[in-house]
Design a protein around this motif. Structure first.
Motif, PDB file in Angstrom:
ATOM      1  N   SER A  32       0.803  -1.124  -0.173  1.00 34.74           N
ATOM      2  CA  SER A  32       0.096   0.061   0.124  1.00 34.74           C
ATOM      3  C   SER A  32       0.944   1.385   0.145  1.00 34.74           C
ATOM      4  O   SER A  32       1.930   1.076   0.528  1.00 34.74           O
ATOM      5  CB  SER A  32      -0.811  -0.116   1.276  1.00 34.74           C
ATOM      6  N   ASN A  53       1.746   3.977   1.427  1.00 32.35           N
ATOM      7  CA  ASN A  53       1.514   4.735   2.579  1.00 32.35           C
ATOM      8  C   ASN A  53       2.701   4.670   3.183  1.00 32.35           C
ATOM      9  O   ASN A  53       3.683   3.551   3.137  1.00 32.35           O
ATOM     10  CB  ASN A  53       0.630   4.628   3.466  1.00 32.35           C
ATOM     11  N   SER A  80      -3.790   2.768   4.992  1.00 30.84           N
ATOM     12  CA  SER A  80      -3.757   2.576   3.377  1.00 30.84           C
ATOM     13  C   SER A  80      -4.537   3.744   2.730  1.00 30.84           C
ATOM     14  O   SER A  80      -5.650   4.032   3.287  1.00 30.84           O
ATOM     15  CB  SER A  80      -4.004   1.292   3.148  1.00 30.84           C
ATOM     16  N   GLU A  87      -7.300  -3.807   1.795  1.00 24.61           N
ATOM     17  CA  GLU A  87      -6.430  -4.766   1.156  1.00 24.61           C
ATOM     18  C   GLU A  87      -7.103  -5.908   0.620  1.00 24.61           C
ATOM     19  O   GLU A  87      -8.100  -6.272   1.460  1.00 24.61           O
ATOM     20  CB  GLU A  87      -5.168  -4.634   1.821  1.00 24.61           C
TER      21      GLU A  87
END
Ligand code: TXA
Ligand code: MG
Length: 418
Positions: free
Chosen positions: A182, A184, A190, A219
């Motif tokens: 992800s 981030n 995320s 996710e």
């Protein structure tokens, strides 16, 4: 504005590696026909943008942030250790946390699996129903093909085929598998919109492809079906629900000698080695936490033995003592289902300034999943002093929601309403 200043601005914007550009990509202008691995484009601009992103990936070995149907990913060439190492440095990700490899076609999948590996009937069923989509599967990894930086030296590699047209087309245009966590900084929620990525990684990534908001909002489901007992182990609940996986295995494998059992890590089994291993998604490291304290409110579940629930009035009154950024009221962010009884208690009161973010109807956990990270990031941006999240039922997408919420929350409180 003087010319020198303007030249410097243009240079900073286009020439320096980490002057972040957000480039629009229209997902509706990309189509994959069922029989073809090659995307078709109706927007030349989107195609050109994907070629620019592809140049960053292939020639500059730089990561690119891109939308997937789950969350935004930070992608780099999976088969190139230099490129992949930049994912770790950009995110501040610990090197012992392995990455998911993303492919755009079954032909590409084949090139990264061991030559003698054959898909099990369970994997065939899951792939048939859920790829492209929010399901990540573990496969045996051949270290001659997959760099060990991707697998953190594990014998397995996690792979998925994203269904978001921009993600899949980017991989197809680059014609290379992309490793992508992800997008981030490690430990943060995320991102589900390009603006979330920009706020977090501005100046740390060259290109963010903006394909709009992610549909799923959290996710992929990470599944390990490689054990000899034939069970399907869900390491991380996610966009594809356990109920859907069970249904597909039941329907597709009814003629097989046995239908694999689906086990959810920490719900149905614990594994001592796994509890210690960083490869277990989200076990070792802090996850999904915004920069403000998060308190998980249990409004239905009973408290652990010996702990009495707090009446709501006493709880609200205790909130007034929260550390605050300004000297006025405590700014309280609330994430709860839209039809929650909790909203009845968020009337304007002295000392508490409410910031509501509704997570959709209780009966629609997919909407809660879609809104959860956006809610955390939106409330964080609004500058709240703390965030309260109400529990949801651990069914369907609610299982993944509670998995993320438990990790985001530094504190839990059992309350009684009424
Ligand atoms: O939806 C998603 O999966 C997003 C998008 C971008 O595709 N990606 C994502 O990646 O969530 P990341 O790195 O944030 O989470 C991947 C998880 C990690 O918790 C990692 O521990 C686990 O997958 N993982 C990766 N490879 C693994 C392996 N070989 N064995 C066990 N777990 C693995
Ligand atoms: Mg992540």
């Amino acid at each position: 504005m003087n010319v020198f200043k303007r030249v410097c601005q243009v240079y900073a914007r286009y020439m320096t590696p980490f002057s972040t550009r957000v480039l629009k990509c229209d997902p509706l202008s990309i189509a994959f026909h069922p029989e073809s691995d090659t995307p078709q484009f109706t927007s030349l601009e989107t195609l050109e943008t994907l070629k620019t992103a592809s140049h960053h990936l292939l020639d500059l070995l730089q990561p690119v942030a891109f939308p997937t149907e789950t969350v935004y990913g930070l992608g780099a060439l999976a088969l190139n250790p230099t490129a992949s190492s930049r994912i770790f440095s950009t995110k501040g990700r610990p090197p012992d946390n392995p990455l998911i490899v993303h492919v755009s076609s079954f032909a590409m999948l084949r090139t990264i699996l061991p030559a003698d590996y054959a898909l099990s009937p369970a994997y065939q069923a899951l792939i048939k129903h859920f790829w492209p989509g929010a399901l990540t599967l573990l496969f045996p990894s051949d270290p001659k093909i997959i760099p060990t930086i991707i697998t953190a030296n594990q014998p397995t590699v996690a792979i998925r085929m994203p269904s978001h047209p921009v993600a899949r087309a980017l991989i197809a245009v680059a014609n290379a598998p992309l490793a992508a966590p992800s997008a981030n900084s490690s430990g943060k929620p995320s991102p589900t919109r390009a603006e979330h990525v920009l706020r977090d990684l501005d100046g740390k990534v060259g290109i963010i492809l903006d394909g709009g908001a992610c549909g799923v909002g959290l996710e992929s489901t990470v599944v390990d079906g490689l054990h000899e007992d034939g069970c399907i182990r869900v390491l991380r609940p996610g966009g594809i629900t356990v109920e859907e996986i069970e249904r597909v295995l039941r329907e597709e494998m009814q003629d097989c000698s046995h239908i694999p059992k689906v086990l959810v890590h920490r719900r149905d089994y614990l594994d001592d080695a796994m509890e210690q291993a960083p490869t277990t998604p989200g076990m070792k490291y802090r996850h999904y936490s915004p920069s403000v304290p998060v308190n998980l409110l249990f409004t239905v579940s009973r408290p652990p033995a010996g702990l009495a629930p707090t009446p709501i009035a006493a709880f609200l009154s205790s909130l007034k003592h929260t550390d605050r950024k300004t000297s006025s009221s405590v700014r309280v962010g609330v994430l709860a289902p839209s039809d929650s009884a909790l909203w009845d208690y968020t009337e304007p009161t002295d000392g508490l300034d409410w910031h509501p973010y509704r997570l959709g109807p209780t009966a629609e956990p997919s909407i809660t999943a879609h809104r959860l990270f956006d809610g955390l990031l939106t409330l964080e941006r609004e500058g709240v002093d703390l965030i309260l999240i109400e529990e949801v039922k651990e069914e369907r997408e609610g299982l993944a929601v509670m998995n993320r919420v438990r990790k985001a929350a530094g504190e839990s409180t059992w309350i009684t309403l009424g």
